[in-house]
Write a protein that holds these residues in place. Sequence first.
Motif, short mmCIF file in Angstrom:
data_model
loop_
_atom_site.label_atom_id
_atom_site.label_comp_id
_atom_site.label_asym_id
_atom_site.label_seq_id
_atom_site.Cartn_x
_atom_site.Cartn_y
_atom_site.Cartn_z
N GLN A 99 0.81 -1.21 0.00
CA GLN A 99 0.00 0.00 0.00
C GLN A 99 0.85 1.27 0.00
O GLN A 99 0.39 2.33 -0.44
CB GLN A 99 -0.93 0.00 1.22
CG GLN A 99 -2.01 -1.07 1.17
CD GLN A 99 -2.70 -1.28 2.51
OE1 GLN A 99 -2.47 -0.52 3.45
NE2 GLN A 99 -3.53 -2.31 2.59
N LYS A 100 2.08 1.18 0.49
CA LYS A 100 2.94 2.36 0.62
C LYS A 100 3.88 2.53 -0.56
O LYS A 100 4.84 3.31 -0.49
CB LYS A 100 3.74 2.26 1.93
CG LYS A 100 2.89 2.44 3.17
CD LYS A 100 3.70 2.17 4.43
CE LYS A 100 4.73 3.27 4.68
NZ LYS A 100 4.11 4.56 5.05
N LYS A 101 3.63 1.84 -1.67
CA LYS A 101 4.52 1.95 -2.82
C LYS A 101 4.62 3.38 -3.34
O LYS A 101 5.71 3.87 -3.64
CB LYS A 101 4.06 1.02 -3.95
CG LYS A 101 4.29 -0.45 -3.69
CD LYS A 101 4.13 -1.26 -4.96
CE LYS A 101 2.76 -1.09 -5.58
NZ LYS A 101 2.62 -1.85 -6.83
N ASP A 102 3.49 4.05 -3.45
CA ASP A 102 3.51 5.41 -3.99
C ASP A 102 4.32 6.34 -3.11
O ASP A 102 4.95 7.29 -3.61
CB ASP A 102 2.08 5.94 -4.12
CG ASP A 102 1.31 5.26 -5.24
OD1 ASP A 102 1.96 4.61 -6.08
OD2 ASP A 102 0.07 5.37 -5.26
N GLU A 103 4.31 6.09 -1.84
CA GLU A 103 5.04 6.94 -0.91
C GLU A 103 6.54 6.63 -0.89
O GLU A 103 7.36 7.53 -0.71
CB GLU A 103 4.46 6.74 0.50
CG GLU A 103 5.13 7.54 1.59
CD GLU A 103 4.50 7.28 2.95
OE1 GLU A 103 5.18 7.52 3.97
OE2 GLU A 103 3.33 6.83 2.99
N LEU B 101 8.60 0.70 5.96
CA LEU B 101 7.86 -0.43 5.37
C LEU B 101 8.12 -0.53 3.87
O LEU B 101 7.22 -0.84 3.08
CB LEU B 101 6.36 -0.32 5.66
CG LEU B 101 5.95 -0.27 7.13
CD1 LEU B 101 4.45 -0.38 7.28
CD2 LEU B 101 6.64 -1.37 7.93
N THR B 102 9.36 -0.28 3.48
CA THR B 102 9.78 -0.39 2.08
C THR B 102 10.36 -1.78 1.83
O THR B 102 11.12 -2.30 2.65
CB THR B 102 10.87 0.65 1.76
OG1 THR B 102 10.40 1.94 2.10
CG2 THR B 102 11.24 0.61 0.30
N LEU B 103 10.02 -2.39 0.70
CA LEU B 103 10.68 -3.61 0.28
C LEU B 103 12.07 -3.24 -0.23
O LEU B 103 12.22 -2.54 -1.23
CB LEU B 103 9.90 -4.31 -0.83
CG LEU B 103 10.53 -5.60 -1.37
CD1 LEU B 103 10.53 -6.69 -0.31
CD2 LEU B 103 9.82 -6.08 -2.63
N VAL B 104 13.11 -3.70 0.46
CA VAL B 104 14.48 -3.35 0.07
C VAL B 104 15.19 -4.52 -0.59
O VAL B 104 16.23 -4.33 -1.23
CB VAL B 104 15.29 -2.84 1.27
CG1 VAL B 104 14.65 -1.60 1.85
CG2 VAL B 104 15.44 -3.91 2.35
N GLY C 63 15.26 9.70 0.21
CA GLY C 63 13.99 9.24 0.75
C GLY C 63 13.14 8.41 -0.18
O GLY C 63 12.07 7.94 0.21
N LYS C 64 13.58 8.21 -1.43
CA LYS C 64 12.85 7.40 -2.40
C LYS C 64 13.72 6.22 -2.83
O LYS C 64 14.95 6.33 -2.93
CB LYS C 64 12.46 8.23 -3.62
CG LYS C 64 11.46 9.35 -3.33
CD LYS C 64 10.07 8.80 -3.02
CE LYS C 64 9.06 9.92 -2.90
NZ LYS C 64 7.69 9.42 -2.68
#
Length: 431
Positions: A145-149, A285-288, A332-333
């Motif tokens: 859900q947080k991909k756009d962010e 909560l980023t997939l790294v 941050g991206k």
Amino acid sequence: MKKINSPFQIGKIYTILFLLIFAVSPGFSAVFQEIQTDSTNFSVYRGIVINSESDDPIASALISVNRSNISTISNSDGEFSLRVPEDLTPVTVTVSRLGYNSKSLPLYYFEENNRVELVNSVQELSEINIFDADDPRELVNKMLQKKDENYFSDQTLMTSFYRETIKRRRTNVSLSEAVVKIYKSPHNSNKDDLVSIYKARKSTDYDKLDTLALKLRGGPFNALYLDLIKYTEYVLQPGMTKNYEFSFDEPTKINDNYIYVVNFEETDKSTPWYFGQLFIDAHSLTLVRAEYKLNVDDRRTATKMFVKKKPSGSKVYPVDLSYKVDYVENNGKWHYAYGNAIMEYVVDWRKKIFNSRYTVNSEMVVTNWEKYTDNGELKTEEFIDPYVVMGDDVSGFYDAEFWGNNNIIEPEKSIQNAIEKIKKNMEDNQE
């Protein structure tokens, strides 16, 4: 799970191989064309990344130049080379790897030293309060859900290095390398990524292939399509998490960031099925990172998926398919940084006692990137087809300066030895 009719699919069908009988030829042809030059002055820095306790080399360590988008990775011998524009200095270089504490060093360190020692990360991470998630499925859904962010929403132009090796048992028999330009569409765009080849070279020793030529269809797209954030609809899209079982593994650290480790496994095992691990940043909560496999115990189905063509009198089937994708952060991206697919195939001949085993290693690392701001129409003839097979060109291996100022992955010792042997065979055949 979404079913795609195209024969070129991510994951379950995207790494299609086709096998053809080749007559052993004593000579090779070579055609190269350099499409542009770069007048920037660069300096080359070399080093080796090792474990501080065991002195063992550390493969796939990320070496990145701070205050820039320049990066590369270490090879299986832990070695790397880094080409840095002279007008960029002075800068620092960060070296990082999963399971180790990252290290930042000034660039001038590499003028007199080449060893980078990384220390194992042994902190008891499970006791840290930052890990408050208790439902792995909910955590994965939040990550999606947080991909756009969390990820780039701009189109970017990436310079990448692609390498494709084919081994027959332990012997390198085919080597392909390319510097490619990727016009990367945002993860939330329906536009496909586009790839053009800037420089490329290939060498194949058909004598070692036992009259069987194995070719990988897809070239750089094999590594590019591992981008689970851009291509989640094929593996792990929102709403598909119900098709998987999830569980927490021991947490870890990547680049000094605390990371959840989530095991996942498809529940439907009627066809080849995925299983592996997702590495999710505990703060954003980023997939790294993702490391996963495709179970191919069902040989009949797996053969239909992955083998395009084969000789009569043989059975060809995959026995191990492993994938890895890494992302890096900038201001941050996050964006796609590295993709690696390792595929092992068995060839059983009807009248032979022993079978043949082939391992295909396809990897690509993003070595530089920038926002793509040209609003003009891109010329489609500049881009390669997703079905491309790397050509049999070899002369680039003669030219030490062939790659110019492009960052590449340093050749492994076994690869370099194979190149030398192939070159010698060519020279002998030409006499």
